[in-house]
Design a protein around this motif. Structure first.
Motif, short mmCIF file in Angstrom:
data_model
loop_
_atom_site.label_atom_id
_atom_site.label_comp_id
_atom_site.label_asym_id
_atom_site.label_seq_id
_atom_site.Cartn_x
_atom_site.Cartn_y
_atom_site.Cartn_z
N PRO A 6 7.14 6.97 -5.67
CA PRO A 6 6.63 7.89 -6.33
C PRO A 6 7.82 8.54 -7.46
N ASN A 7 8.99 8.30 -6.94
CA ASN A 7 10.19 8.75 -7.72
C ASN A 7 11.53 8.09 -7.29
N PRO A 8 12.60 8.03 -8.06
CA PRO A 8 13.59 7.32 -7.81
C PRO A 8 14.17 7.96 -6.37
N GLU A 9 14.13 9.23 -5.86
CA GLU A 9 14.48 9.68 -4.69
C GLU A 9 14.20 9.02 -3.56
N LEU A 10 12.80 8.65 -3.78
CA LEU A 10 12.09 7.98 -2.37
C LEU A 10 12.76 6.57 -2.41
N VAL A 11 12.92 5.83 -3.53
CA VAL A 11 12.98 4.38 -3.49
C VAL A 11 14.37 4.20 -3.35
N ALA A 12 15.35 5.31 -3.33
CA ALA A 12 16.71 5.41 -3.43
C ALA A 12 17.07 4.81 -1.97
N ALA A 13 16.31 4.52 -0.89
CA ALA A 13 16.40 3.99 0.45
C ALA A 13 16.73 2.55 0.17
N PHE A 14 15.97 1.81 -0.73
CA PHE A 14 16.14 0.47 -0.97
C PHE A 14 17.31 0.18 -1.64
N ASN A 15 18.18 1.07 -2.10
CA ASN A 15 19.31 0.81 -3.02
C ASN A 15 20.25 0.05 -2.34
N HIS A 16 20.83 -1.37 -2.95
CA HIS A 16 21.69 -2.03 -2.26
C HIS A 16 21.25 -2.96 -1.19
N THR A 17 20.07 -3.16 -1.02
CA THR A 17 19.13 -3.89 0.17
C THR A 17 18.55 -5.21 -0.38
N GLN A 18 18.11 -5.85 0.49
CA GLN A 18 17.17 -6.82 0.45
C GLN A 18 15.97 -6.44 0.65
N LEU A 19 14.94 -6.26 -0.21
CA LEU A 19 13.70 -5.76 -0.06
C LEU A 19 12.88 -6.79 0.53
N ARG A 20 12.33 -6.91 1.58
CA ARG A 20 11.41 -7.91 2.33
C ARG A 20 9.90 -7.58 1.67
N LEU A 21 9.28 -8.43 1.76
CA LEU A 21 7.87 -8.50 1.08
C LEU A 21 6.99 -7.48 2.13
N ALA A 22 7.05 -7.53 3.23
CA ALA A 22 6.27 -6.82 4.20
C ALA A 22 6.70 -5.26 4.07
N ASP A 23 8.05 -4.89 3.86
CA ASP A 23 8.55 -3.56 3.50
C ASP A 23 8.21 -3.04 2.07
N LYS A 24 8.14 -4.11 1.15
CA LYS A 24 7.95 -3.60 -0.07
C LYS A 24 6.31 -3.28 -0.34
N LEU A 25 5.50 -4.24 0.57
CA LEU A 25 3.98 -4.02 0.48
C LEU A 25 3.62 -2.68 1.02
N ARG A 26 4.50 -2.37 2.17
CA ARG A 26 4.08 -1.20 2.99
C ARG A 26 4.32 0.21 2.01
N HIS A 27 5.78 -0.07 1.33
CA HIS A 27 5.96 1.35 0.57
C HIS A 27 4.88 1.43 -0.55
N TRP A 28 4.74 0.01 -1.16
CA TRP A 28 3.84 0.00 -2.32
C TRP A 28 2.40 0.47 -2.24
N ALA A 29 1.79 0.23 -0.95
CA ALA A 29 0.68 0.88 -0.56
C ALA A 29 0.62 2.17 -0.66
N ALA A 30 1.68 2.97 -0.13
CA ALA A 30 1.65 4.27 0.22
C ALA A 30 2.06 4.98 -1.20
#
Length: 236
Positions: free
Chosen positions: A197-221
């Protein structure tokens, strides 16, 4: 008359002889007079202002000690994202978004200004990279050796909300699709996660490898818009 006491003659200035006369003495401090003591007294408004300045300075020093100095006016968030194509293939895309800060003391509160992508597009393209400004990337997919890139225009810009797309064909350059062109029917959903919803919440993924399962979980929320179903109407 012989028993009378003589009178004192008046001074030349008309004063009695017994009267003391102050004489300028520039060689002595304060003309030789006692130096009066002086104490500066602050009135109530000045006292309150001074205390407020001390309090603000102390809080800023404490903040700097705990969290560092105020954040720069621009910052970036980047990760390597697993992107699933319509035919179930998964590619790894390096995505970097650049922001302009909106608040002085907030580290990750900003407005996105640009998005950079890079990935191995396979032969004959090799490593492909592109920068979109101010648009964001919403879909990357391939059909019949042609790569497609769908963009989302941010609110507050011309044609905001529209989703133009670009094409990259073998031997050609990245270019925007024609006015009457549509995306292949197989492309039905976005496949690049937005910074919602904003840069502050997706900052947890900064400099990481975003796996499909984690990505879809965050995206659904935190979907971008509704179910993030892509529009297939011709570009207008």
């Amino acid at each position: 008359m012989s028993g009378a006491k003589p009178r004192s003659a008046p001074s030349s200035l008309g004063r009695p002889a017994a009267e003391k006369v102050l004489v300028d003495r520039p060689d002595l401090p304060n003309n030789g007079l006692p130096q009066p003591g002086y104490t500066m007294r602050l009135n109530t408004p000045l006292k309150i202002s001074a205390l407020a300045l001390l309090l603000v300075g102390g809080l800023l020093a404490l903040y700097a000690g705990l969290f560092g100095l105020p954040w720069p006016s621009r910052f970036e968030l980047a990760w390597d994202e697993e992107v699933q194509l319509h035919d179930a293939r998964i590619i790894h895309v390096h995505i970097k978004r650049s922001y302009e800060s909106r608040q002085w003391l907030s580290r990750r509160d900003g407005i996105r200004r640009a998005t950079d992508i890079s990935f191995d597009a396979g032969p004959p393209f090799g490593l492909f990279s592109a920068r979109f400004q101010p648009e964001d990337i919403a879909l990357i997919d391939q059909k019949d050796d042609v790569w497609y890139f769908v963009l989302v225009r941010p609110a507050g810009t011309k044609h905001a909300g529209q989703a133009p797309f670009l094409k990259l064909a073998p031997g050609g350059q990245l270019q925007e699709a024609g006015r009457e062109e549509t995306l292949p029917a197989e492309f039905t959903h976005w496949n690049v996660m937005p910074d919602t919803p904003n840069p502050e919440l997706v900052a947890a993924f900064n400099h990481t490898q975003l796996r499909l399962a984690d990505k879809l979980r965050h995206w659904a929320a935190y979907p971008r818009d509704g179910n993030d179903v892509m529009r297939l109407r011709p570009k207008t």
